[in-house]
Motif scaffolding. Structure first.
Motif, PDB file in Angstrom:
ATOM      1  N   GLU A  62       0.829  -1.207   0.000  1.00 33.70           N
ATOM      2  CA  GLU A  62       0.000   0.000   0.000  1.00 33.70           C
ATOM      3  C   GLU A  62       0.863   1.257   0.000  1.00 33.70           C
ATOM      4  O   GLU A  62       0.569   2.242  -0.682  1.00 33.70           O
ATOM      5  CB  GLU A  62      -0.949  -0.017   1.212  1.00 33.70           C
ATOM      6  CG  GLU A  62      -2.079  -1.040   1.039  1.00 33.70           C
ATOM      7  CD  GLU A  62      -2.889  -1.286   2.305  1.00 33.70           C
ATOM      8  OE1 GLU A  62      -3.816  -2.110   2.242  1.00 33.70           O
ATOM      9  OE2 GLU A  62      -2.592  -0.666   3.346  1.00 33.70           O
ATOM     10  N   ASN A  65       2.228   1.639  -3.517  1.00 33.72           N
ATOM     11  CA  ASN A  65       1.196   2.145  -4.427  1.00 33.72           C
ATOM     12  C   ASN A  65       0.954   3.633  -4.229  1.00 33.72           C
ATOM     13  O   ASN A  65       0.732   4.375  -5.188  1.00 33.72           O
ATOM     14  CB  ASN A  65      -0.110   1.371  -4.248  1.00 33.72           C
ATOM     15  CG  ASN A  65       0.000  -0.018  -4.845  1.00 33.72           C
ATOM     16  OD1 ASN A  65       0.861  -0.260  -5.704  1.00 33.72           O
ATOM     17  ND2 ASN A  65      -0.835  -0.935  -4.382  1.00 33.72           N
ATOM     18  N   ASN A 274      -5.756   4.107   3.864  1.00 32.67           N
ATOM     19  CA  ASN A 274      -6.674   2.972   3.668  1.00 32.67           C
ATOM     20  C   ASN A 274      -8.123   3.353   3.934  1.00 32.67           C
ATOM     21  O   ASN A 274      -8.418   4.491   4.211  1.00 32.67           O
ATOM     22  CB  ASN A 274      -6.284   1.775   4.547  1.00 32.67           C
ATOM     23  CG  ASN A 274      -6.275   2.149   6.020  1.00 32.67           C
ATOM     24  OD1 ASN A 274      -6.479   3.318   6.367  1.00 32.67           O
ATOM     25  ND2 ASN A 274      -6.029   1.196   6.879  1.00 32.67           N
TER      26      ASN A 274
END
Lengths: 274, 274
Positions: A62, A65, A274
């Motif tokens: 994550e 990314n 998130n």
């Protein structure tokens, strides 16, 4: 349009679970002053050290990314935990990538003369044995001694770092005496926070012991990678640091000053990861 | 069937983000030796202190729901962060419930003679001002001085707690001198870890200063609540402690020994909370 020319203008992406990765940024600024740096500190999910391997890999992906959304030409996992866990996994294969473990191990294996290397780090890093395994892969007959120094991170984060700091010195003596007694000639500071205690550690270990800082070695390795792939920024202007965090901007700014030696106010932005 | 009789046999549920709440368990065991205790330490999501208020409330509700599955007659939020945040919120209304903040504040307001109260705690607790606000609600003209002691938790967690520990003493002197100089006669140890440093803190503050431990006051308050509602366990057998954690059982067992003074091996179980 020359793709390579454009890509060399891109930033170097650096991530960590918190502020520790800033020791890598400091070295990148020193060695590669013309490079832009995009830093992501996942401060909302710190500490990674106590998470499961699956969770750490998920978080690392994550983080990567997130960095990819910002025009980057290389990624550095400036996080000891991620670097230990990803040791055998390939997280990025389209652009240059490094953790902080292997460059440090390589440097230590080159530096040692008597074949005795010490490793200090967090409880999780030492328990994982990742440095020892990597050292023995590169230099099989090396004697490796590890020692967890769990109070070093809180000491650094609370500013107990001056050469004359009594508390830091007593704690460091307790931790380092057993390693010193093993006769190591090289010591890996296996946690991104530890370079801030380098003066005290050097005093205790003595000048015949080479100290290896993973952040510094990762920065040197990044320099080599970018040079080799013709991706170094050739402009003459000083690069820009931009910081993203997943928790409090203020807390990060406060800590960052200590790691970088200068104010980062105005260059830190809060993001939801998130 | 008498519902009340059955319910008095139920356990007291205690939760915290980690091991700190064990100072409350220790006091419960001392004051109410016949009570069973069900403890939940949300070690996978520690530290709560750096989370947003919404997240802390969400976690607290999940922790409470977990405890409710185990036959309990009372819930203690033995977590400084949750206790500060829930100060004005009602999380449980069908069975007795308390945090660790209000019982400690009540005790401090009763103990002070000169109307000067000191509060020490984590950065988050002191910054929130929750103790000060609660004190001034109960005793409006009180002078309150707060001081964050961020190194106390890592010192405790690494065993630097003996009265003769040089490092702990130097750090404690640094933190406590400014509070002592304000002339407080009462000091709230506003973090569940701090009672383990009580000897050193008492030496520095002097015997004329009353030290208030939130865990101890929460246990006393629990005794009163259960007595009042006729829910005290009337059996003569020694109660049982059962511990649940959301991360490593081994790490918890290691730390718990320090907090409780005895081994908990075999009574700790891993659970998935989310």
């Amino acid at each position: 349009m020359n793709d390579m020319e454009k890509m060399s203008d891109f930033a170097i992406g650096v991530f960590d679970s918190g502020v520790g990765g800033l020791t890598t940024v400091k070295e990148l600024n020193r060695i590669l002053p013309n490079e832009d740096i995009i830093y992501f500190g996942d401060t909302a999910r710190i500490p990674y050290g106590s998470r499961s391997k699956e969770t750490i890999l998920k978080y690392a992906n994550e983080d990567i990314n997130f960095l990819r959304q910002h025009g980057i030409k290389m990624i550095i996992a400036a996080c000891g935990t991620v670097s230990s866990v990803i040791n055998t996994k390939k997280l990025v294969d389209d652009i240059p990538f490094t953790g902080v473990l292997l460059p440090a191990v390589q440097a230590a294996c080159s530096a040692t003369v008597n074949g005795k290397i010490g490793v200090i780090g967090t409880q999780a890093t030492i328990k994982s044995g990742s440095y020892g395994r990597a050292i023995k892969t590169i230099r099989p007959n090396t004697f490796v001694v590890g020692k967890a120094c769990p109070l070093f991170v809180p000491l650094v984060e609370n500013g107990y770092t001056d050469r004359g700091n009594k508390v830091a010195r007593i704690v460091a003596e307790e931790y380092l005496e057993p390693i010193k007694n093993e006769g190591v000639d090289t010591l890996i500071l296996g946690c991104t926070h530890y370079p801030l205690l380098k003066d005290i550690i050097a005093d205790i270990m003595g000048e015949e012991v080479t100290l290896i800082s993973p952040g510094e070695e990762a920065a040197k390795f990044a320099n080599l990678c970018l040079l080799e792939q013709n991706l170094l920024n050739t402009s003459n202007k000083i690069g820009k640091n931009t910081f993203y965090v997943s928790d409090s901007v203020e807390m990060f700014e406060e800590n960052a000053k200590q790691f970088l030696g200068h104010d980062v106010h105005g260059n830190v932005f809060k993001v939801d990861i998130n």
